[in-house]
Design a protein around this motif. Structure first.
Motif, PDB file in Angstrom:
ATOM      1  N   SER A   1       0.803  -1.211   0.000  1.00 25.46           N
ATOM      2  CA  SER A   1       0.000   0.000   0.000  1.00 25.46           C
ATOM      3  C   SER A   1       0.834   1.257   0.000  1.00 25.46           C
ATOM      4  O   SER A   1       0.304   2.349  -0.093  1.00 25.46           O
ATOM      5  CB  SER A   1      -0.918   0.016   1.222  1.00 25.46           C
TER       6      SER A   1
ATOM      7  N   LYS B   1      -6.082   2.366  -5.579  1.00 28.27           N
ATOM      8  CA  LYS B   1      -6.125   1.581  -6.804  1.00 28.27           C
ATOM      9  C   LYS B   1      -6.008   0.089  -6.483  1.00 28.27           C
ATOM     10  O   LYS B   1      -5.185  -0.297  -5.674  1.00 28.27           O
ATOM     11  CB  LYS B   1      -4.949   2.024  -7.678  1.00 28.27           C
TER      12      LYS B   1
ATOM     13  N   PRO C   1       4.716   3.275   1.427  1.00 30.34           N
ATOM     14  CA  PRO C   1       5.538   3.398   2.632  1.00 30.34           C
ATOM     15  C   PRO C   1       4.870   4.163   3.776  1.00 30.34           C
ATOM     16  O   PRO C   1       5.132   3.865   4.942  1.00 30.34           O
ATOM     17  CB  PRO C   1       6.786   4.127   2.128  1.00 30.34           C
TER      18      PRO C   1
ATOM     19  N   THR D   1      -4.800   3.705   1.215  1.00 28.96           N
ATOM     20  CA  THR D   1      -4.099   4.977   1.160  1.00 28.96           C
ATOM     21  C   THR D   1      -3.837   5.427   2.597  1.00 28.96           C
ATOM     22  O   THR D   1      -4.447   4.918   3.534  1.00 28.96           O
ATOM     23  CB  THR D   1      -4.932   6.055   0.458  1.00 28.96           C
ATOM     24  N   LYS D   2      -2.923   6.392   2.729  1.00 27.44           N
ATOM     25  CA  LYS D   2      -2.649   6.926   4.062  1.00 27.44           C
ATOM     26  C   LYS D   2      -3.940   7.471   4.669  1.00 27.44           C
ATOM     27  O   LYS D   2      -4.212   7.291   5.859  1.00 27.44           O
ATOM     28  CB  LYS D   2      -1.586   8.023   3.951  1.00 27.44           C
ATOM     29  N   GLY D   3      -4.765   8.116   3.814  1.00 29.73           N
ATOM     30  CA  GLY D   3      -6.031   8.671   4.288  1.00 29.73           C
ATOM     31  C   GLY D   3      -6.953   7.602   4.850  1.00 29.73           C
ATOM     32  O   GLY D   3      -7.613   7.818   5.867  1.00 29.73           O
TER      33      GLY D   3
END
Lengths: 407, 472
Positions: A116, A139, A118, A144-146
């Motif tokens: 996913s 994707k 770093p 995601t970090k979010g």
């Protein structure tokens, strides 16, 4: 090559955990042979082989979460004859591309380990958050970090709201004399549901006691005849179910639930009967208890209990009870306050029958006594209704002929 | 009657030829119609290859090298006397175009696409008429039609383009000599690129723009920095000004300009006037409207967002439809539409389309500008890093420009990146890939960047989002 998919486990079931793989990559399997066992919120579901062949890939390891329809592995069809086909043979490995084989099914590592990025890796390392429980918006299903920050926020706000969710800290180290065990899905669900009930309902318990002399005498007198006629022994449960149904008919608020700003009263009596199993407590449902006689009730409970202990209960067997009877007495409990099975408004607690001196007609006599407890949702059940309900149950138990005459 | 085809593509530009090639790859029977001729033969490649991106880049590269040798070699310790050979430079441009045009024809052949030399017209869904240069017509039967007719230069009222002294983006590519004075109408991508070419070669360039800023659509802060750099290079800007008239006389062109908001007119004398106020969709004579295809108020063919027009079986890609007029956008749409026609999943992510101005320094953008993010009410953070602090930029004597990364304040997701600086067009791509994968600025920071390179400036700007740039 054929995919092994998670079977449909009932309408409301969206998630399960792989409890066990019975086969490993490279094993030959027959059609319909059980490959793996899934644990859902309540039941254990078996995953049979869709076809004979060789198990070429395991996509989700034990402990990993899966959804109905998701691919958990694959079978090379028709390779059954060569059972010893090595899993790392180049051809199956190449064909197994969509489901990368993970032969080292060691620990409960996160199953769908799609890289996913770093930043996500850093947060996982720092917080120990379980990515398999975080919705991925990136994707091809990447986190995601979010996504991860939002999940941490959600956990933090739950903690703030006083819920039981664990703080997002790294797991604390265990000492030599401690043992860390991953909660089964069943245990986690029990934990969640119980706490939800406590957080939602205005839960209160009323107590009473019942003199069991009459029921015991009745059972003694008719046990042989009953068993001969119906093929099942007459226990206490049928009396309790009958007594509760009669009381529920009189006090409908105890057979109801809150839905938004409304109360839904139920004109059917599906009684949940709590059954202890080695994995925890489950509550299968005895349907339309008001239409059943003593024998049918006893038979129904016996069947549900047996299924529960064998782990063969289906989700449908456990959904939709309108009221619950819990029996802590089988373990020796003298008195306890049961917790509601949300969204139900009442739960009756049965306890151990114990000989106790009581005052009867001015005399001290020794009688087989049972404490009764009714926990109820005070939001919709008034104190008077709850107490009346429990008194009706007590009266019916002490004088079971009332059940016959419906008085 | 020829066919039946699975796909007939009308237009052989970067949209059209890629659609046809992809269709061929997917096993569809495809044809591509192109009317542009070069030396009597069909010239695929569209505006981009023949009179757009490619020839302008050939001239941009050559003129930049000329200026470097002239002005910057001395600073690197190289003594040289250089001389411009304009016909030679044009030769480089023509050779480049010629080779690439032939390359496209080869690729079409390789992928079994039937080329048609002529003008395509939609008769109805499923039927396309091709009219050759000799006037002969032929009807192609096809299951799908892809409109890829591109765009044409938008004319300016009061100014007649003769492609000699008053030129469009086409004529400016083939001037016979370096004009002493060049006035450019429109400070957009084309005007600044071609203005830069001729300034380097010796022209005195004045750029007239109706708006109060250059390169509309580019992040305002970056655009301002860019304007400062171009001004220092010698381009004169007349912003908030409109051109009302252009008269060709014996000594060149007299251009009348007025303040955009009205006021006293003045006249600029110039040898060559370049008109590049924009491009408009090209559907004249296509028969699209007659076939029922819906077109919006600005003449763009409407789509459902996935290349489908209002008529089943008729698709559209590139400049002729909505979205930025960029070759690579057309190319992405081409592949998506071919895949959709073949029953596969085709998709264009319109949120992540990079755009580049190939001046020197270059300007490159991807994603949202700071103005757009602000207007959308998104809480955001900005990280900036100047090339003056980048070691590699120092070694190659490039000190102009900076990188600007915009990230969501809460999720840290990269929302946009804007660069003015050396090789900005190449630098932007790592951010485009990151954005395609929903990456955060931290993801860029945590990706190892080689040292010393220009991409380190991108990483430092990403670091600056979290106030942690280590090299400034």
């Amino acid at each position: 090559m054929t995919d092994i998919t998670v079977p449909n486990m009932g309408e409301s079931v969206t998630e399960a955990t792989i409890a066990k793989w019975f086969k490993k990559v490279g094993d030959a399997v027959a059609a319909d042979e059980v490959l793996a066992e899934l644990e859902t919120d309540k039941v254990t579901v078996e995953v049979p082989a869709p076809q004979a062949g060789v198990l070429t890939a395991i996509a989700v390891n034990e402990g990993g979460s899966v959804a109905p329809g998701s691919v958990i592995g694959s079978i090379e069809v028709g390779a059954g004859a060569t059972a010893a086909k090595p899993p790392e043979a180049p051809k199956p490995a190449a064909e197994a591309k969509p489901v990368p084989p993970k032969p080292e099914a060691a620990t409960a590592a996160p199953a769908e380990a799609k890289p996913s990025g770093p930043a996500v890796d850093r947060i996982v390392a720092e917080t120990g958050i379980d990515l398999s429980k975080v919705e991925a918006s990136g994707k091809d299903g990447r986190h995601t970090k979010g996504d991860v920050l939002a999940a941490l926020d959600a956990v933090a706000s739950q903690v703030k709201a006083g819920a039981e969710a664990p703080a997002p800290h790294a797991p604390r180290p265990t000492t030599e004399r401690e043992q860390r065990v991953k909660m089964t899905r069943l245990r986690a669900t029990i934990a969640k549901r119980l706490k939800e009930a406590q957080n939602t309902a205005a839960m209160l318990t009323t107590y009473n006691e019942a003199d069991m002399t009459e029921i015991m005498a009745l059972r003694k007198q008719h046990q042989d005849g009953f068993e001969k006629r119906h093929g099942v022994r007459i226990g206490f449960m049928s009396f309790f179910v009958k007594a509760c149904v009669a009381a529920l008919k009189e006090i409908p608020a105890v057979n109801a639930e809150i839905d938004g700003d409304d109360i839904i009263y139920k004109n059917y009596y599906d009684i949940g009967v709590a059954v202890g199993t080695d994995k925890g407590l489950v509550v299968p449902v005895l349907r339309d208890a008001d239409t059943k006689g003593f024998a049918d009730i006893e038979k129904g409970i016996a069947e549900l209990g047996a299924k529960a202990r064998e782990g063969k209960l289906k989700i449908e067997d456990m959904q939709g009870a309108t009221f619950t009877i819990s029996n802590g007495g089988v373990y020796g409990s003298l008195m306890s306050s049961p917790i509601l099975n949300a969204p139900q408004s009442g739960v009756l607690g049965m306890h151990k029958i114990q000989d106790r001196p009581i005052a009867l007609n001015g005399q001290v006599v020794i009688r087989p006594m049972m404490y009764l407890a009714l926990s109820y949702d005070h939001r919709m059940v008034d104190g008077k209704e709850a107490v009346t309900f429990l008194v009706r149950v007590k009266e019916a138990l002490e004088n079971p002929v009332r059940l016959l005459l419906e008085v | 009657m020829a066919g039946p085809y699975d796909v007939v593509v009308i237009g052989g530009g970067p949209g059209g030829y890629n659609a046809a090639i992809r269709a061929g790859q997917l096993g569809l029977k495809a044809a591509c119609i192109e009317k542009r001729a070069s030396g009597g033969a069909v010239a695929f490649g569209g505006t981009c290859l023949n009179v757009g991106c490619i020839p302008s880049k050939a001239l941009l590269h050559a003129s930049q090298r000329y200026e470097e040798a002239q002005k910057h070699f001395a600073g690197l310790g190289i003594k040289a006397t250089v001389e411009l050979d304009l016909p030679g430079m044009m030769g480089h441009k023509e050779k480049t175009v010629d080779q690439l045009v032939k390359g496209v024809a080869f690729l079409l052949k390789k992928n079994k696409v039937d080329p048609y030399f002529g003008t395509g017209r939609i008769v109805s869904a499923g039927k396309v008429e091709v009219t050759g240069a000799d006037g002969k017509t032929e009807i192609l039967e096809t299951k799908n039609i892809v409109i890829a007719t591109g765009s044409e230069v938008t004319p300016l009222p009061g100014v007649t383009i003769d492609e000699k002294t008053i030129v469009s983006s086409t004529g400016i590519l083939s001037l016979a000599e370096v004009p002493k004075r060049l006035v450019v109408i429109g400070a957009g991508v084309i005007g600044l690129e071609l203005g830069s070419v001729w300034r380097r070669l010796g022209a005195e360039v004045t750029c007239v723009e109706f708006l109060d800023r250059i390169v509309p659509g580019v992040d305002a802060e970056i655009a301002k920095d860019f304007q400062r750099i171009l001004t220092r290079q010698g381009i004169t800007f007349r912003l908030s000004s409109k051109v009302t008239k252009a008269d060709t006389g014996a000594n060149g062109v007299s251009v009348t300009i007025e303040p955009a908001k009205g006021g006293a007119a003045e006249t600029l004398e110039t040898d060559v006037l370049l008109v590049c106020i924009g491009r408009r969709p090209y559907i004249e004579g296509l028969g699209a409207k007659e076939a029922g295809v819906k077109v919006d108020a600005r003449g763009r063919v409407e789509t459902d967002g996935h290349g489908r027009t209002s008529v089943p079986g008729i698709w559209v890609i590139g400049d002729v439809t909505t979205g930025p007029m960029l070759a690579h956008k057309a190319e992405d749409e081409a592949m998506a539409v071919a895949e959709l026609i073949a029953g596969k999943a085709g998709h264009v992510n319109y949120d992540v389309i990079p755009s580049v101005v190939y001046t020197w320094p270059e300007v490159a953008s991807v994603g949202k500008t700071e103005e757009e993010v602000k207007a959308a009410g998104i809480a955001y953070k900005v990280g900036k890093f100047p090339f003056t602090a980048n070691a590699r930029a120092k070694t190659i004597a490039e000190k102009d420009g900076s990188v600007k990364v915009i990230a969501d304040a809460r999720t840290d997701r990269v929302l946009g990146c804007h660069i003015v600086g050396p090789e900005a067009g190449n630098l932007i791509m790592e951010v485009a890939v990151a954005m395609e994968f929903g990456a955060s600025s931290e993801d860029i920071v945590r990706t190892c960047h080689a040292h010393p390179t220009l991409p380190e400036a991108v990483r430092q700007a990403a670091m600056a989002v979290d106030n942690r740039a280590t090299q400034m």
